[in-house]
Scaffold this active site. Structure first.
Site, PDB file in Angstrom:
ATOM      1  N   SER A  10       0.827  -1.218   0.000  1.00 12.41           N
ATOM      2  CA  SER A  10       0.000   0.000   0.000  1.00 12.41           C
ATOM      3  C   SER A  10       0.851   1.253   0.000  1.00 12.41           C
ATOM      4  CB  SER A  10      -0.831   0.074   1.284  1.00 12.41           C
ATOM      5  OG  SER A  10      -2.006  -0.589   1.156  1.00 12.41           O
ATOM      6  N   ASN A  64       2.051   3.655  10.809  1.00  9.37           N
ATOM      7  CA  ASN A  64       1.362   4.196  11.998  1.00  9.37           C
ATOM      8  C   ASN A  64       1.823   3.392  13.211  1.00  9.37           C
ATOM      9  OD1 ASN A  64      -0.522   2.126  10.409  1.00  9.37           O
ATOM     10  ND2 ASN A  64      -0.920   1.865  12.605  1.00  9.37           N
ATOM     11  N   TYR A 110      -8.660 -10.434   3.320  1.00  8.10           N
ATOM     12  CA  TYR A 110      -9.840  -9.671   3.778  1.00  8.10           C
ATOM     13  C   TYR A 110     -10.743  -9.227   2.628  1.00  8.10           C
ATOM     14  CZ  TYR A 110      -6.967  -5.512   2.704  1.00  8.10           C
ATOM     15  OH  TYR A 110      -6.188  -4.585   2.082  1.00  8.10           O
ATOM     16  N   GLU A 111     -10.258  -9.338   1.380  1.00 10.10           N
ATOM     17  CA  GLU A 111     -11.114  -9.018   0.241  1.00 10.10           C
ATOM     18  C   GLU A 111     -12.130 -10.133   0.000  1.00 10.10           C
ATOM     19  OE1 GLU A 111      -8.816  -7.243  -3.245  1.00 10.10           O
ATOM     20  OE2 GLU A 111      -7.191  -7.814  -1.916  1.00 10.10           O
ATOM     21  N   MET A 153      -1.490  -7.170   7.216  1.00 10.91           N
ATOM     22  CA  MET A 153      -2.527  -8.075   6.697  1.00 10.91           C
ATOM     23  C   MET A 153      -2.101  -8.733   5.381  1.00 10.91           C
ATOM     24  SD  MET A 153      -5.668  -5.414   7.270  1.00 10.91           S
ATOM     25  CE  MET A 153      -5.782  -4.394   8.743  1.00 10.91           C
ATOM     26  N   SER A 154      -0.793  -8.790   5.137  1.00 10.51           N
ATOM     27  CA  SER A 154      -0.331  -9.359   3.850  1.00 10.51           C
ATOM     28  C   SER A 154       0.995 -10.061   4.066  1.00 10.51           C
ATOM     29  CB  SER A 154      -0.164  -8.224   2.831  1.00 10.51           C
ATOM     30  OG  SER A 154       0.899  -7.366   3.217  1.00 10.51           O
ATOM     31  N   HIS A 197      -6.363   4.450   7.091  1.00 10.74           N
ATOM     32  CA  HIS A 197      -5.708   3.887   5.906  1.00 10.74           C
ATOM     33  C   HIS A 197      -5.095   5.002   5.059  1.00 10.74           C
ATOM     34  CE1 HIS A 197      -4.964   1.289   2.479  1.00 10.74           C
ATOM     35  NE2 HIS A 197      -5.667   2.089   1.701  1.00 10.74           N
ATOM     36  N   HIS A 217      -3.847   0.199  -4.816  1.00  6.79           N
ATOM     37  CA  HIS A 217      -3.308  -1.004  -5.450  1.00  6.79           C
ATOM     38  C   HIS A 217      -3.813  -1.024  -6.886  1.00  6.79           C
ATOM     39  CE1 HIS A 217      -1.997  -3.127  -1.709  1.00  6.79           C
ATOM     40  NE2 HIS A 217      -2.880  -2.302  -1.185  1.00  6.79           N
ATOM     41  N   ALA A 257       2.950  -2.187   4.036  1.00  8.68           N
ATOM     42  CA  ALA A 257       2.631  -1.191   5.058  1.00  8.68           C
ATOM     43  C   ALA A 257       2.258  -1.945   6.331  1.00  8.68           C
ATOM     44  CB  ALA A 257       1.460  -0.340   4.590  1.00  8.68           C
ATOM     45  N   HIS A 295      -5.547  -9.672  -0.973  1.00  6.11           N
ATOM     46  CA  HIS A 295      -5.589  -9.872   0.474  1.00  6.11           C
ATOM     47  C   HIS A 295      -6.730 -10.822   0.841  1.00  6.11           C
ATOM     48  CE1 HIS A 295      -3.887  -5.826  -0.208  1.00  6.11           C
ATOM     49  NE2 HIS A 295      -3.118  -6.094   0.838  1.00  6.11           N
TER      50      HIS A 295
HETATM   51  N1  HPA Z   1      -2.522  -3.022  11.618  1.00  6.60           N
HETATM   52  C1  HPA Z   1      -2.625  -3.921  10.616  1.00  6.60           C
HETATM   53  N2  HPA Z   1      -2.252  -3.667   9.378  1.00  6.60           N
HETATM   54  C2  HPA Z   1      -1.729  -2.458   9.124  1.00  6.60           C
HETATM   55  C3  HPA Z   1      -1.608  -1.463  10.110  1.00  6.60           C
HETATM   56  C4  HPA Z   1      -2.011  -1.774  11.437  1.00  6.60           C
HETATM   57  O1  HPA Z   1      -1.928  -0.949  12.364  1.00  6.60           O
HETATM   58  N3  HPA Z   1      -1.064  -0.367   9.507  1.00  6.60           N
HETATM   59  C5  HPA Z   1      -0.863  -0.695   8.193  1.00  6.60           C
HETATM   60  N4  HPA Z   1      -1.270  -1.951   7.953  1.00  6.60           N
END
Ligand code: HPA
Length: 296
Positions: A37, A244, A94-95, A220-221, A256, A68, A122, A92
């Site tokens: 990302s 973050n 989650y999609e 998440m990847s 995001h 993406h 990310a 992903h």
């Molecule tokens: N958690 C999960 N996935 C992420 C985060 C997070 O804080 N930041 C970027 N991808």
């Protein structure tokens, strides 16, 4: 899609997808890079670019997340002009996609005879020293996604039923990355990546749990892709960008959009590290050091 195509094995589908890419490029890339990302700008460092949208490749799903784009970008990079294939856009869990679909592009890379993969992602920083903008070379992972991409019938043409995961992230690549970052004066941390299914970010209690389990960053990847790559003999390096602080590490909440922005800011530094690694993996004559069989 034809009825014939539906009866194809995963190996054959990945082979057809690889053939469709092969037809459009003049020489096979030596190294693949998956862009996380906000890191799509890394394609800007490629010259002689050939763009191949995922939508034009047989059996390819289409990514649904903003940031993406969903395409391969093949081009040359670095002093040696090495041919690199970048995946701008990934899939992903989650999609709503199963992990076999999520990791399909990695199988395609294998069918393109790629033996060298750099993953980027990310992440949220669990370790308090890894503020937003920090770059982390992933040393190991926790697969907490609740599934494994190798579940189901194993095809020995890809790899063994029970692949070893003691060294997912190549020590050789990690050493090169540390050297390159040092030379460039870029701070590169090491850390353990915890992979959760998402799409909701974690709660502070979950982050405390992950910290206790030994995780430094959360995302998440990456992990399903790394598992599939190792299964089929691809050497892997993975880099996390902390976009973050993870939930509860500071008072702030998580968005995001801010993550995508953080990716834009830190992307160039990561790009320079990747370029440096590619130059080290390929000697002055352009011969890859990537243990790729020259013909299959
Ligand atoms: N958690 C999960 N996935 C992420 C985060 C997070 O804080 N930041 C970027 N991808």
């Amino acid at each position: 899609m034809s009825q014939v195509a539906n009866t194809l094995s995963l190996y054959e589908k990945a082979g057809e997808a690889a053939d469709s890419i092969r037809e459009r490029i003049s020489d096979l890339p030596d190294i693949a890079v998956v862009l996380g990302s906000g890191l799509g700008i890394l394609v800007d460092q490629l010259t002689d670019r050939v763009i191949i949208p995922y939508s034009t490749i047989p059996h390819f799903p289409i990514p649904s997340v903003e940031g993406h784009a969903g395409r391969f970008v093949v081009g040359r990079i670095g002093q040696t002009g090495t041919s690199v294939i970048m995946l701008q856009g990934r899939f992903h869990h989650y999609e709503g996609l199963d992990l076999e679909t999520v990791t399909f592009p990695i199988r395609v890379l294998r069918r393109l005879d790629l033996r060298s993969l750099i993953l980027t992602a990310a992440t949220g920083a669990i370790h308090p020293d890894l503020g937003p903008g920090s770059l982390i070379c992933i040393s190991d992972h926790l697969n907490l996604i609740g599934a494994n991409p190798l579940r189901g019938r194993n095809d020995e043409r890809f790899g063994p039923r029970f692949p070893d995961m003691s060294r997912v992230y190549s020590q050789r690549y990690r050493s090169i990355a540390a050297e390159v970052a040092n030379e460039l004066g870029i701070v590169l941390h090491n850390g353990v990546y915890a992979c959760l299914p998402g799409p909701s970010y974690e709660t502070p209690a979950e982050i405390r749990m992950l910290r206790t389990l030994g995780a430094d960053v959360v995302g998440m990847s990456t992990v399903p892709e790394a598992i599939v790559a190792r299964h089929c003999g691809i050497e892997v390096a993975a880099f996390a960008l902390a976009t973050n602080f993870a939930a509860g590490v500071t008072e702030s909440t998580i968005s995001h959009e801010e993550g995508v922005e953080e990716g834009r800011k830190a992307g160039p530094a990561l790009g320079r590290i990747i370029k440096g690694i590619v130059d080290r993996l390929v000697d002055a004559e352009g011969a890859p050091h990537t243990k790729r069989p020259r013909s299959t």
